[in-house]
Design a protein around this motif. Sequence first.
Motif, PDB file in Angstrom:
ATOM      1  N   ALA A   8       0.829  -1.210   0.000  1.00 20.67           N
ATOM      2  CA  ALA A   8       0.000   0.000   0.000  1.00 20.67           C
ATOM      3  C   ALA A   8       0.863   1.260   0.000  1.00 20.67           C
ATOM      4  O   ALA A   8       0.558   2.233  -0.703  1.00 20.67           O
ATOM      5  CB  ALA A   8      -0.945  -0.007   1.197  1.00 20.67           C
ATOM      6  N   GLU A   9       1.950   1.253   0.771  1.00 23.88           N
ATOM      7  CA  GLU A   9       2.860   2.400   0.813  1.00 23.88           C
ATOM      8  C   GLU A   9       3.492   2.657  -0.554  1.00 23.88           C
ATOM      9  O   GLU A   9       3.595   3.810  -0.994  1.00 23.88           O
ATOM     10  CB  GLU A   9       3.976   2.157   1.836  1.00 23.88           C
ATOM     11  CG  GLU A   9       3.545   2.250   3.273  1.00 23.88           C
ATOM     12  CD  GLU A   9       4.688   1.881   4.229  1.00 23.88           C
ATOM     13  OE1 GLU A   9       5.873   1.930   3.829  1.00 23.88           O
ATOM     14  OE2 GLU A   9       4.368   1.536   5.379  1.00 23.88           O
ATOM     15  N   VAL A  10       3.913   1.599  -1.219  1.00 27.27           N
ATOM     16  CA  VAL A  10       4.536   1.757  -2.539  1.00 27.27           C
ATOM     17  C   VAL A  10       3.506   2.252  -3.553  1.00 27.27           C
ATOM     18  O   VAL A  10       3.813   3.118  -4.377  1.00 27.27           O
ATOM     19  CB  VAL A  10       5.197   0.430  -2.992  1.00 27.27           C
ATOM     20  CG1 VAL A  10       5.685   0.529  -4.426  1.00 27.27           C
ATOM     21  CG2 VAL A  10       6.356   0.078  -2.058  1.00 27.27           C
ATOM     22  N   LEU A  11       2.282   1.739  -3.477  1.00 27.46           N
ATOM     23  CA  LEU A  11       1.237   2.225  -4.379  1.00 27.46           C
ATOM     24  C   LEU A  11       0.955   3.702  -4.154  1.00 27.46           C
ATOM     25  O   LEU A  11       0.694   4.439  -5.108  1.00 27.46           O
ATOM     26  CB  LEU A  11      -0.037   1.397  -4.232  1.00 27.46           C
ATOM     27  CG  LEU A  11       0.035  -0.035  -4.764  1.00 27.46           C
ATOM     28  CD1 LEU A  11      -1.283  -0.762  -4.519  1.00 27.46           C
ATOM     29  CD2 LEU A  11       0.406  -0.073  -6.236  1.00 27.46           C
ATOM     30  N   GLU A  12       1.030   4.149  -2.907  1.00 27.47           N
ATOM     31  CA  GLU A  12       0.855   5.577  -2.612  1.00 27.47           C
ATOM     32  C   GLU A  12       1.945   6.397  -3.292  1.00 27.47           C
ATOM     33  O   GLU A  12       1.699   7.512  -3.751  1.00 27.47           O
ATOM     34  CB  GLU A  12       0.855   5.831  -1.103  1.00 27.47           C
ATOM     35  CG  GLU A  12      -0.436   5.464  -0.421  1.00 27.47           C
ATOM     36  CD  GLU A  12      -1.629   6.265  -0.913  1.00 27.47           C
ATOM     37  OE1 GLU A  12      -1.511   7.486  -1.139  1.00 27.47           O
ATOM     38  OE2 GLU A  12      -2.698   5.659  -1.094  1.00 27.47           O
ATOM     39  N   ALA A  13       3.152   5.860  -3.348  1.00 30.09           N
ATOM     40  CA  ALA A  13       4.261   6.567  -3.999  1.00 30.09           C
ATOM     41  C   ALA A  13       4.087   6.598  -5.518  1.00 30.09           C
ATOM     42  O   ALA A  13       4.498   7.555  -6.180  1.00 30.09           O
ATOM     43  CB  ALA A  13       5.588   5.900  -3.634  1.00 30.09           C
ATOM     44  N   GLY A  22      -4.508  11.446 -15.258  1.00 31.06           N
ATOM     45  CA  GLY A  22      -5.949  11.331 -15.112  1.00 31.06           C
ATOM     46  C   GLY A  22      -6.429   9.995 -14.580  1.00 31.06           C
ATOM     47  O   GLY A  22      -7.609   9.686 -14.623  1.00 31.06           O
ATOM     48  N   GLY A  23      -5.508   9.191 -14.081  1.00 28.11           N
ATOM     49  CA  GLY A  23      -5.875   7.870 -13.575  1.00 28.11           C
ATOM     50  C   GLY A  23      -5.626   7.735 -12.089  1.00 28.11           C
ATOM     51  O   GLY A  23      -5.304   8.703 -11.402  1.00 28.11           O
ATOM     52  N   ASP A  24      -5.776   6.520 -11.607  1.00 28.07           N
ATOM     53  CA  ASP A  24      -5.515   6.215 -10.200  1.00 28.07           C
ATOM     54  C   ASP A  24      -5.444   4.706 -10.062  1.00 28.07           C
ATOM     55  O   ASP A  24      -5.703   3.963 -11.014  1.00 28.07           O
ATOM     56  CB  ASP A  24      -6.608   6.786  -9.301  1.00 28.07           C
ATOM     57  CG  ASP A  24      -6.093   7.120  -7.900  1.00 28.07           C
ATOM     58  OD1 ASP A  24      -5.018   6.629  -7.513  1.00 28.07           O
ATOM     59  OD2 ASP A  24      -6.778   7.877  -7.201  1.00 28.07           O
ATOM     60  N   ILE A  25      -5.088   4.255  -8.865  1.00 25.92           N
ATOM     61  CA  ILE A  25      -4.967   2.819  -8.603  1.00 25.92           C
ATOM     62  C   ILE A  25      -5.456   2.536  -7.196  1.00 25.92           C
ATOM     63  O   ILE A  25      -5.245   3.337  -6.284  1.00 25.92           O
ATOM     64  CB  ILE A  25      -3.508   2.350  -8.804  1.00 25.92           C
ATOM     65  CG1 ILE A  25      -3.414   0.836  -8.811  1.00 25.92           C
ATOM     66  CG2 ILE A  25      -2.574   2.975  -7.777  1.00 25.92           C
ATOM     67  CD1 ILE A  25      -2.079   0.317  -9.340  1.00 25.92           C
ATOM     68  N   GLU A  26      -6.131   1.413  -7.041  1.00 21.14           N
ATOM     69  CA  GLU A  26      -6.638   0.993  -5.745  1.00 21.14           C
ATOM     70  C   GLU A  26      -6.164  -0.429  -5.468  1.00 21.14           C
ATOM     71  O   GLU A  26      -6.289  -1.308  -6.333  1.00 21.14           O
ATOM     72  CB  GLU A  26      -8.169   1.018  -5.741  1.00 21.14           C
ATOM     73  CG  GLU A  26      -8.791   0.480  -4.479  1.00 21.14           C
ATOM     74  CD  GLU A  26     -10.301   0.364  -4.572  1.00 21.14           C
ATOM     75  OE1 GLU A  26     -10.894  -0.166  -3.626  1.00 21.14           O
ATOM     76  OE2 GLU A  26     -10.893   0.789  -5.568  1.00 21.14           O
ATOM     77  N   LEU A  27      -5.627  -0.655  -4.289  1.00 22.09           N
ATOM     78  CA  LEU A  27      -5.230  -1.998  -3.881  1.00 22.09           C
ATOM     79  C   LEU A  27      -6.474  -2.771  -3.491  1.00 22.09           C
ATOM     80  O   LEU A  27      -7.262  -2.322  -2.658  1.00 22.09           O
ATOM     81  CB  LEU A  27      -4.256  -1.929  -2.702  1.00 22.09           C
ATOM     82  CG  LEU A  27      -3.812  -3.266  -2.111  1.00 22.09           C
ATOM     83  CD1 LEU A  27      -3.090  -4.117  -3.152  1.00 22.09           C
ATOM     84  CD2 LEU A  27      -2.917  -3.033  -0.903  1.00 22.09           C
ATOM     85  N   VAL A  28      -6.668  -3.939  -4.094  1.00 26.70           N
ATOM     86  CA  VAL A  28      -7.837  -4.769  -3.816  1.00 26.70           C
ATOM     87  C   VAL A  28      -7.463  -5.934  -2.911  1.00 26.70           C
ATOM     88  O   VAL A  28      -8.141  -6.202  -1.924  1.00 26.70           O
ATOM     89  CB  VAL A  28      -8.474  -5.280  -5.133  1.00 26.70           C
ATOM     90  CG1 VAL A  28      -9.615  -6.242  -4.851  1.00 26.70           C
ATOM     91  CG2 VAL A  28      -8.939  -4.108  -5.976  1.00 26.70           C
ATOM     92  N   GLU A  29      -6.360  -6.610  -3.229  1.00 26.02           N
ATOM     93  CA  GLU A  29      -5.993  -7.815  -2.475  1.00 26.02           C
ATOM     94  C   GLU A  29      -4.530  -8.149  -2.694  1.00 26.02           C
ATOM     95  O   GLU A  29      -3.974  -7.875  -3.755  1.00 26.02           O
ATOM     96  CB  GLU A  29      -6.867  -8.983  -2.960  1.00 26.02           C
ATOM     97  CG  GLU A  29      -6.602 -10.300  -2.292  1.00 26.02           C
ATOM     98  CD  GLU A  29      -7.441 -11.446  -2.871  1.00 26.02           C
ATOM     99  OE1 GLU A  29      -7.327 -12.550  -2.314  1.00 26.02           O
ATOM    100  OE2 GLU A  29      -8.167 -11.247  -3.852  1.00 26.02           O
ATOM    101  N   VAL A  30      -3.926  -8.761  -1.692  1.00 27.48           N
ATOM    102  CA  VAL A  30      -2.604  -9.360  -1.820  1.00 27.48           C
ATOM    103  C   VAL A  30      -2.759 -10.810  -1.398  1.00 27.48           C
ATOM    104  O   VAL A  30      -3.129 -11.094  -0.259  1.00 27.48           O
ATOM    105  CB  VAL A  30      -1.547  -8.652  -0.938  1.00 27.48           C
ATOM    106  CG1 VAL A  30      -0.201  -9.334  -1.092  1.00 27.48           C
ATOM    107  CG2 VAL A  30      -1.444  -7.175  -1.277  1.00 27.48           C
ATOM    108  N   GLN A  56       5.136  -3.005 -16.675  1.00 23.08           N
ATOM    109  CA  GLN A  56       6.396  -2.280 -16.758  1.00 23.08           C
ATOM    110  C   GLN A  56       6.553  -1.204 -15.689  1.00 23.08           C
ATOM    111  O   GLN A  56       7.661  -0.757 -15.413  1.00 23.08           O
ATOM    112  CB  GLN A  56       6.532  -1.624 -18.141  1.00 23.08           C
ATOM    113  CG  GLN A  56       6.508  -2.599 -19.278  1.00 23.08           C
ATOM    114  CD  GLN A  56       7.683  -3.553 -19.247  1.00 23.08           C
ATOM    115  OE1 GLN A  56       8.807  -3.159 -18.993  1.00 23.08           O
ATOM    116  NE2 GLN A  56       7.419  -4.820 -19.513  1.00 23.08           N
ATOM    117  N   GLY A  57       5.438  -0.781 -15.111  1.00 21.82           N
ATOM    118  CA  GLY A  57       5.491   0.265 -14.094  1.00 21.82           C
ATOM    119  C   GLY A  57       5.222  -0.271 -12.706  1.00 21.82           C
ATOM    120  O   GLY A  57       6.133  -0.485 -11.910  1.00 21.82           O
ATOM    121  N   VAL A  58       3.970  -0.535 -12.409  1.00 22.89           N
ATOM    122  CA  VAL A  58       3.551  -0.908 -11.064  1.00 22.89           C
ATOM    123  C   VAL A  58       4.229  -2.205 -10.601  1.00 22.89           C
ATOM    124  O   VAL A  58       4.817  -2.256  -9.525  1.00 22.89           O
ATOM    125  CB  VAL A  58       2.007  -1.038 -10.996  1.00 22.89           C
ATOM    126  CG1 VAL A  58       1.556  -1.494  -9.624  1.00 22.89           C
ATOM    127  CG2 VAL A  58       1.350   0.287 -11.363  1.00 22.89           C
TER     128      VAL A  58
END
Length: 86
Positions: A8-13, A22-30, A56-58
């Motif tokens: 979650a911390e890395v996704l915030e970065a 214009g996009g975004d990302i939400e963590l659903v599950e690990v 290639q990114g996330v």
Amino acid sequence: MVDKEKVAEVLEAIRPSLQADGGDIELVEVTDDGVVKVQLQGACHGCPMSQITLSQGVERVLKDRVEGVASVVPADMPADFMENFQ
């Protein structure tokens, strides 16, 4: 086991880069086997380049910064595809 809080911390970065387009990302599950399921939102959702953004990114950043991450997949990926994916 993958540390969900670290993911979650890395996704915030990563989020500001996605939001700039214009996009975004939400963590659903690990999952226990290291699969990170996310939901792309906004301009990223349905974008033809979204798979490249994920792989290639996330995924690259998460694998580099969080021990145990095996892959990053969209949460809305069909279940039968996931069976063949793993």
